[in-house]
Design a protein around this motif. Sequence first.
Motif, PDB file in Angstrom:
ATOM      1  N   SER A 265      50.374  21.290  -3.220  1.00  0.00           N
ATOM      2  CA  SER A 265      50.199  20.092  -3.992  1.00  0.00           C
ATOM      3  C   SER A 265      48.723  19.941  -4.345  1.00  0.00           C
ATOM      4  CB  SER A 265      50.705  18.910  -3.185  1.00  0.00           C
ATOM      5  OG  SER A 265      50.287  17.716  -3.744  1.00  0.00           O
ATOM      6  N   ALA A 266      48.450  19.796  -5.610  1.00  0.00           N
ATOM      7  CA  ALA A 266      47.066  19.681  -6.070  1.00  0.00           C
ATOM      8  C   ALA A 266      46.610  18.228  -6.046  1.00  0.00           C
ATOM      9  CB  ALA A 266      46.950  20.234  -7.491  1.00  0.00           C
ATOM     10  N   ASP A 267      45.387  18.008  -5.561  1.00  0.00           N
ATOM     11  CA  ASP A 267      44.764  16.692  -5.660  1.00  0.00           C
ATOM     12  C   ASP A 267      43.931  16.665  -6.930  1.00  0.00           C
ATOM     13  OD1 ASP A 267      45.739  15.527  -3.324  1.00  0.00           O
ATOM     14  OD2 ASP A 267      44.186  16.459  -2.119  1.00  0.00           O
ATOM     15  N   ALA A 268      43.852  15.497  -7.541  1.00  0.00           N
ATOM     16  CA  ALA A 268      43.122  15.387  -8.790  1.00  0.00           C
ATOM     17  C   ALA A 268      42.396  14.054  -8.854  1.00  0.00           C
ATOM     18  CB  ALA A 268      44.092  15.506  -9.952  1.00  0.00           C
ATOM     19  N   PHE A 269      41.257  14.050  -9.511  1.00  0.00           N
ATOM     20  CA  PHE A 269      40.504  12.821  -9.740  1.00  0.00           C
ATOM     21  C   PHE A 269      40.893  12.316 -11.121  1.00  0.00           C
ATOM     22  CE2 PHE A 269      36.606  10.317 -10.525  1.00  0.00           C
ATOM     23  CZ  PHE A 269      36.628   9.560  -9.362  1.00  0.00           C
ATOM     24  N   ILE A 270      41.691  11.246 -11.148  1.00  0.00           N
ATOM     25  CA  ILE A 270      42.249  10.729 -12.399  1.00  0.00           C
ATOM     26  C   ILE A 270      41.933   9.245 -12.496  1.00  0.00           C
ATOM     27  CG2 ILE A 270      44.360  10.395 -13.739  1.00  0.00           C
ATOM     28  CD1 ILE A 270      45.599  12.658 -12.009  1.00  0.00           C
ATOM     29  N   ASN A 271      41.379   8.856 -13.631  1.00  0.00           N
ATOM     30  CA  ASN A 271      41.072   7.441 -13.884  1.00  0.00           C
ATOM     31  C   ASN A 271      40.251   6.806 -12.762  1.00  0.00           C
ATOM     32  OD1 ASN A 271      42.566   7.631 -16.272  1.00  0.00           O
ATOM     33  ND2 ASN A 271      44.439   6.995 -15.263  1.00  0.00           N
ATOM     34  N   GLY A 272      39.275   7.549 -12.268  1.00  0.00           N
ATOM     35  CA  GLY A 272      38.345   7.009 -11.288  1.00  0.00           C
ATOM     36  C   GLY A 272      38.797   7.010  -9.845  1.00  0.00           C
ATOM     37  N   ARG A 273      39.919   7.669  -9.558  1.00  0.00           N
ATOM     38  CA  ARG A 273      40.365   7.749  -8.160  1.00  0.00           C
ATOM     39  C   ARG A 273      41.172   9.018  -7.930  1.00  0.00           C
ATOM     40  NH1 ARG A 273      45.025   3.088  -8.018  1.00  0.00           N
ATOM     41  NH2 ARG A 273      46.592   4.486  -8.786  1.00  0.00           N
ATOM     42  N   PHE A 274      41.327   9.375  -6.652  1.00  0.00           N
ATOM     43  CA  PHE A 274      42.071  10.580  -6.311  1.00  0.00           C
ATOM     44  C   PHE A 274      43.572  10.286  -6.286  1.00  0.00           C
ATOM     45  CE2 PHE A 274      37.879  11.670  -4.772  1.00  0.00           C
ATOM     46  CZ  PHE A 274      37.774  12.967  -5.245  1.00  0.00           C
ATOM     47  N   ASN A 275      44.332  11.209  -6.851  1.00  0.00           N
ATOM     48  CA  ASN A 275      45.791  11.120  -6.920  1.00  0.00           C
ATOM     49  C   ASN A 275      46.379  12.504  -6.685  1.00  0.00           C
ATOM     50  OD1 ASN A 275      46.367   8.338  -8.345  1.00  0.00           O
ATOM     51  ND2 ASN A 275      44.667   9.249  -9.431  1.00  0.00           N
ATOM     52  N   GLY A 276      47.638  12.542  -6.337  1.00  0.00           N
ATOM     53  CA  GLY A 276      48.358  13.809  -6.347  1.00  0.00           C
ATOM     54  C   GLY A 276      48.690  14.142  -7.791  1.00  0.00           C
ATOM     55  N   ALA A 277      48.406  15.351  -8.213  1.00  0.00           N
ATOM     56  CA  ALA A 277      48.632  15.733  -9.614  1.00  0.00           C
ATOM     57  C   ALA A 277      50.111  15.624  -9.994  1.00  0.00           C
ATOM     58  CB  ALA A 277      48.118  17.148  -9.862  1.00  0.00           C
ATOM     59  N   LEU A 278      51.008  16.096  -9.124  1.00  0.00           N
ATOM     60  CA  LEU A 278      52.426  16.041  -9.453  1.00  0.00           C
ATOM     61  C   LEU A 278      52.927  14.601  -9.482  1.00  0.00           C
ATOM     62  CD1 LEU A 278      55.079  17.386 -10.128  1.00  0.00           C
ATOM     63  CD2 LEU A 278      55.484  17.668  -7.685  1.00  0.00           C
ATOM     64  N   THR A 279      52.520  13.797  -8.526  1.00  0.00           N
ATOM     65  CA  THR A 279      52.928  12.391  -8.514  1.00  0.00           C
ATOM     66  C   THR A 279      52.477  11.699  -9.791  1.00  0.00           C
ATOM     67  OG1 THR A 279      52.795  12.338  -6.110  1.00  0.00           O
ATOM     68  CG2 THR A 279      52.777  10.210  -7.254  1.00  0.00           C
ATOM     69  N   PHE A 280      51.241  11.944 -10.202  1.00  0.00           N
ATOM     70  CA  PHE A 280      50.724  11.375 -11.438  1.00  0.00           C
ATOM     71  C   PHE A 280      51.582  11.825 -12.619  1.00  0.00           C
ATOM     72  CE2 PHE A 280      48.159  11.865 -15.268  1.00  0.00           C
ATOM     73  CZ  PHE A 280      47.699  10.565 -15.439  1.00  0.00           C
ATOM     74  N   ALA A 281      51.897  13.114 -12.692  1.00  0.00           N
ATOM     75  CA  ALA A 281      52.678  13.649 -13.804  1.00  0.00           C
ATOM     76  C   ALA A 281      54.088  13.059 -13.827  1.00  0.00           C
ATOM     77  CB  ALA A 281      52.740  15.172 -13.721  1.00  0.00           C
ATOM     78  N   LEU A 282      54.697  12.897 -12.666  1.00  0.00           N
ATOM     79  CA  LEU A 282      56.037  12.313 -12.610  1.00  0.00           C
ATOM     80  C   LEU A 282      56.027  10.863 -13.083  1.00  0.00           C
ATOM     81  CD1 LEU A 282      57.235  13.783  -9.206  1.00  0.00           C
ATOM     82  CD2 LEU A 282      58.146  14.354 -11.474  1.00  0.00           C
ATOM     83  N   VAL A 283      55.058  10.102 -12.654  1.00  0.00           N
ATOM     84  CA  VAL A 283      54.956   8.701 -13.071  1.00  0.00           C
ATOM     85  C   VAL A 283      54.727   8.613 -14.581  1.00  0.00           C
ATOM     86  CG1 VAL A 283      53.562   6.605 -12.879  1.00  0.00           C
ATOM     87  CG2 VAL A 283      54.225   7.850 -10.817  1.00  0.00           C
ATOM     88  N   GLU A 284      53.853   9.453 -15.101  1.00  0.00           N
ATOM     89  CA  GLU A 284      53.601   9.463 -16.551  1.00  0.00           C
ATOM     90  C   GLU A 284      54.868   9.812 -17.321  1.00  0.00           C
ATOM     91  OE1 GLU A 284      50.608   8.825 -18.479  1.00  0.00           O
ATOM     92  OE2 GLU A 284      50.350   7.763 -16.579  1.00  0.00           O
TER      93      GLU A 284
END
Length: 67
Positions: free
Chosen positions: A1-20
Amino acid sequence: SADAFINGRFNGALTFALVEAIRATRGNLTYRELHQRASAVLKKRKFTQVPQLESRKALLDGPVFPV
């Protein structure tokens, strides 16, 4: 699972993609569509994570959020 800095905070990349992917369709999609859309978000954002989804065809084409 990749961590990513998105919109000023750290998120899980897959979780972010699923929500989007869910937000873009207002939740009305199949598992196959969710996988395709989340994969597209990851690719667009240039994340190296590659999600996999396995199941019987009947389940893949079923709704994620049944009514």
